[in-house]
Design an enzyme around this catalytic site. Sequence first.
Site, PDB file in Angstrom:
ATOM      1  N   GLU A  56       0.844  -1.205   0.000  1.00 17.47           N
ATOM      2  CA  GLU A  56       0.000   0.000   0.000  1.00 17.47           C
ATOM      3  C   GLU A  56       0.871   1.243   0.000  1.00 17.47           C
ATOM      4  O   GLU A  56       1.802   1.361   0.791  1.00 17.47           O
ATOM      5  CB  GLU A  56      -0.871  -0.036   1.265  1.00 17.47           C
ATOM      6  CG  GLU A  56      -1.502   1.277   1.670  1.00 17.47           C
ATOM      7  CD  GLU A  56      -2.034   1.240   3.122  1.00 17.47           C
ATOM      8  OE1 GLU A  56      -2.119   0.155   3.731  1.00 17.47           O
ATOM      9  OE2 GLU A  56      -2.331   2.316   3.649  1.00 17.47           O
TER      10      GLU A  56
ATOM     11  N   LYS B 277     -10.278  -1.972   8.829  1.00 21.42           N
ATOM     12  CA  LYS B 277      -8.972  -1.719   9.454  1.00 21.42           C
ATOM     13  C   LYS B 277      -9.209  -1.156  10.850  1.00 21.42           C
ATOM     14  O   LYS B 277      -9.850  -0.118  10.999  1.00 21.42           O
ATOM     15  CB  LYS B 277      -8.208  -0.720   8.577  1.00 21.42           C
ATOM     16  CG  LYS B 277      -7.045  -0.018   9.245  1.00 21.42           C
ATOM     17  CD  LYS B 277      -6.319   0.864   8.241  1.00 21.42           C
ATOM     18  CE  LYS B 277      -5.757   2.107   8.878  1.00 21.42           C
ATOM     19  NZ  LYS B 277      -4.924   2.905   7.979  1.00 21.42           N
TER      20      LYS B 277
HETATM   21  O1  LIG Z   1      -1.902   3.892   8.490  1.00 23.40           O
HETATM   22  C1  LIG Z   1      -1.157   3.110   9.050  1.00 23.40           C
HETATM   23  C2  LIG Z   1      -0.004   3.447   9.809  1.00 23.40           C
HETATM   24  O2  LIG Z   1       0.657   4.497   9.197  1.00 23.40           O
HETATM   25  C3  LIG Z   1       0.943   2.302  10.014  1.00 23.40           C
HETATM   26  O3  LIG Z   1       1.470   2.452  11.262  1.00 23.40           O
HETATM   27  P1  LIG Z   1       2.891   1.866  11.703  1.00 23.40           P
HETATM   28  O4  LIG Z   1       3.937   2.704  11.034  1.00 23.40           O
HETATM   29  O5  LIG Z   1       2.870   2.045  13.200  1.00 23.40           O
HETATM   30  O6  LIG Z   1       2.974   0.420  11.295  1.00 23.40           O
END
Ligand SMILES: O=C[C@H](O)COP(=O)(O)O
Length: 219
Positions: A46, A135
């Site tokens: 993504e 999500k």
């Molecule tokens: O939208 C999702 C987050 O940016 C992902 O978080 P993370 O960097 O803690 O895995």
Amino acid sequence: MKRMHTSQVLQELLSARMVAIVRGITRDQARTAGEGLIAGGVRLMEVTLNTDGALHMIEGWRSAYDGRAHVGAGTVLNLAMAKEAVQAGAQFLISPNVDQAVISFALEQGIDVWPGAMTPTEIVAAYEAGASAVKLFPMGSLGIGYLKEIRAPLDHIPLMATGGVTIGNIADYFEAGACAVGIGSSLLPKAELESGNVEAVQERAAAFVQAAARTETDK
Ligand SMILES: O=C[C@H](O)COP(=O)(O)O
């Protein structure tokens, strides 16, 4: 309600159980990330739309990795962004929020949409609107206990835990009932991308892929 439980992308999500998230990286870093993720066996990737050049990165990854990974857009906050992402070739849409117009558009286009939700009301609203998975965000702040409690009444809704997932806690999310996880910073540390170290990305990605893989003890 239209639902796409049998879509190939959803099946891939439920099988691979992880989505790699890139945010705020450069074009060169996107190349390093893409090569390393693919070599490490990642099957869903993504690019968040608040990344400069995100649409070009989605296009580039689509043409470079066609048949090897599904490429989607993240941080899709509204209908205009959803349209741009689909135009660029995004194969799934992920948001931090629940936007009915984004969900309806994705369904019309036959594309999986996984909106971000926190409360039971938001989660159910997203699912009832037709999202094939939801999500759960931000998991880093909500914690594993929150996921466990939410799963009790909402065990019919596939929940993708996102935010704060690391190699050290990923198993806890699956044990608590997550159908998948979204992983950003701990999978793709900035320093590794800045140095263009494809092998390091590959090695880290392979470790996450293995940790996300279903085992015989999984439900
Ligand atoms: O939208 C999702 C987050 O940016 C992902 O978080 P993370 O960097 O803690 O895995």
